[in-house]
Design an enzyme around this catalytic site. Structure first.
Site, PDB file in Angstrom:
ATOM      1  N   ALA A 179      -0.804  99.380  32.341  1.00 14.65           N
ATOM      2  CA  ALA A 179      -0.345  99.935  31.233  1.00 14.65           C
ATOM      3  C   ALA A 179      -0.862  99.852  29.649  1.00 14.65           C
ATOM      4  O   ALA A 179      -1.300 100.726  29.348  1.00 14.65           O
ATOM      5  CB  ALA A 179       1.419 100.779  31.049  1.00 14.65           C
ATOM      6  N   ASP A 180      -1.058  98.454  29.807  1.00 13.99           N
ATOM      7  CA  ASP A 180      -0.803  97.470  28.963  1.00 13.99           C
ATOM      8  C   ASP A 180      -2.622  97.397  28.555  1.00 13.99           C
ATOM      9  O   ASP A 180      -2.897  97.805  27.113  1.00 13.99           O
ATOM     10  CB  ASP A 180      -0.453  96.131  28.587  1.00 13.99           C
ATOM     11  CG  ASP A 180       1.251  96.335  28.268  1.00 13.99           C
ATOM     12  OD1 ASP A 180       1.899  96.828  27.220  1.00 13.99           O
ATOM     13  OD2 ASP A 180       2.106  96.545  29.340  1.00 13.99           O
ATOM     14  N   ILE A 181      -2.612  97.554  29.799  1.00  9.02           N
ATOM     15  CA  ILE A 181      -4.468  96.671  29.573  1.00  9.02           C
ATOM     16  C   ILE A 181      -5.434  98.093  29.094  1.00  9.02           C
ATOM     17  O   ILE A 181      -6.280  98.179  28.900  1.00  9.02           O
ATOM     18  CB  ILE A 181      -5.003  96.721  30.711  1.00  9.02           C
ATOM     19  CG1 ILE A 181      -4.165  94.862  31.640  1.00  9.02           C
ATOM     20  CG2 ILE A 181      -5.914  96.135  31.414  1.00  9.02           C
ATOM     21  CD1 ILE A 181      -4.627  94.553  32.749  1.00  9.02           C
ATOM     22  N   GLY A 184      -4.875  99.226  25.934  1.00  6.60           N
ATOM     23  CA  GLY A 184      -5.274  98.634  24.913  1.00  6.60           C
ATOM     24  C   GLY A 184      -7.868  98.884  25.036  1.00  6.60           C
ATOM     25  O   GLY A 184      -7.735  98.462  23.389  1.00  6.60           O
TER      26      GLY A 184
END
Length: 408
Positions: A179-181, A184
């Site tokens: 989710a973060d990747i 970003g």
């Protein structure tokens, strides 16, 4: 170095992973990324361990792999903007910046007059990107959250893992903080689009509202479209693909092989490669539609057929017939792979305190530019004096006073 975003100044007020990854992408492309960190502790992810980077004596440092993965090509300054003197310094830096990225809770920066509404009049050309768990609007806007929660709520976990009833069946989280990747990447893409609009068209700034939950729903890709078009949710299928059949892992005598027959020609070639031409004309498997309907039966036949093969023999046979296939590599095997090594995806950079460290470089390869890790992730506050001198003309005595007052 010749990089696409040379001359761009980015103020990175983010912590942990999604926001830092967005800033890192811009830094890889040549932007000067100034990472604003709290005095003493800095970015929370610095201490997300063990494991930690080891020093020359084999002792743990304060540099975690998560922090190192998302903060190369940046400069770190420590600054307490919760006090008026610190806020004043930050505003002077923002005045010279093109982009500000932050991932504080919704309305959190409003307390300090550092939200977009407070800044846009003074800095009309600023591209301001807010990264939050749920976005700036909606009933969940104030909720906290982390990657695994967004994997659950977005539906990603519902379509990942083995089917119910099988060993280990049930929803499963994707290993990395996906989710973060994904968020970003969306954020850095949005920022570059806003910069183009500002500089080539209207000349004004922009506010970008991006959330981890929405990014993950978008990350469902064709799974989401399948549901929206048919009203039927895709099922968990373990390692099996969801397009052409067969597409799955096959266990061999000495390991496992992942293969995909993505079209009719590849299915025919696959059957020839494993010496099972009879499966080409079998009335249950003559088209992909039939193979999808009879997936379990075909999978059983093929699993029995291939369990006596050696994995490398199977891969070589499939490659001779141009059928996509590969080993399920461990990470040591990934980084020993000759193709990965020739592509030079692992590069060393000099860390200011710990010597050469290895990082995975940006996968983008330009012909007229570069996107490489030429600067190691910074130590906490490593560039405080450099930035304050260059951007704000602060002299040594002023610097000493700021430190004495714990503003930097």
């Amino acid at each position: 170095m010749n990089k696409c975003l040379n001359g761009l100044v980015v103020v990175d007020m983010t912590r942990v992973l999604a926001g830092p990854l967005a800033g890192q992408m811009l830094g890889d492309m040549g932007a000067e990324v100034i990472k604003i960190e709290r005095p003493v502790n800095g970015d929370d992810s610095r201490m997300f361990g063990p494991p930690f980077l080891k020093d020359e004596n084999g002792q743990d440092t304060s540099q975690s792999p998560m922090y190192l993965s998302a903060n190369r090509n940046k400069k770190s300054i420590t600054l307490d903007f919760s006090v008026p003197a610190g806020k004043e310094l930050l505003l002077k830096i923002i005045a010279q910046a093109d982009v500000l990225i932050e991932n504080y809770k919704v309305d959190d920066l409003q307390r300090y007059g550092l939200d977009y509404a407070s800044l846009r009049t003074s800095f009309p050309r600023l591209i301001y990107c807010s990264i939050t768990g749920y976005g700036q609007t909606g009933p969940y806007r104030k909720r906290p959250g982390y990657d695994s929660v967004f994997q659950a709520e977005s539906g990603i976990m519902s379509v990942t893992g083995h089917p119910d009833g099988q060993a280990g069946g049930g929803p499963m989280k994707v290993g990395p903080s996906i989710a973060d990747i994904i968020t970003g990447l969306y954020a850095s893409n949005a920022i570059t689009a806003a910069l183009y609009r500002r500089d080539q068209n209207q000349g004004s700034g922009e506010y970008i509202d991006i959330s981890l939950l929405e990014s993950m729903v978008c990350g469902l890709g064709h799974f989401a479209t399948q549901y929206l078009v048919t009203g039927t949710a895709p099922k968990r299928m373990g390692s099996q693909g969801n397009g052409g059949v067969p597409a799955q892992v096959f266990d061999c005598t000495d390991g496992a092989v992942m293969m995909t027959a993505g079209n009719q020609g590849q299915y025919i070639s696959f059957c020839k490669a494993i010496h099972r031409e009879d499966l080409i004309s079998n009335e249950k498997f003559t088209t992909n539609t039939l193979r999808v309907k009879n997936r379990v039966e075909l999978s059983t036949i093929l699993s029995l057929e291939l369990q006596s093969w050696k994995s490398q023999d199977l891969i070589e046979a499939l490659h001779r017939f141009n059928v996509p296939a590969g080993r399920i590599n461990s990470l040591p095997e990934v980084f020993l792979d000759p193709h990965i090594q020739q592509r030079q995806i692992v590069q060393e950079v000099q860390h200011p305190a710990y010597g050469a460290i290895k990082l995975v470089k940006n996968p983008i390869n330009f012909t007229q530019s570069q996107a490489e890790p030429d600067r190691a992730p910074p130590m906490l506050g490593e560039h405080t004096e450099e930035i304050l001198k260059r951007f704000l003309n602060i002299d040594a005595s002023q610097m000493q006073e700021l430190r004495a007052n714990q503003i930097i």
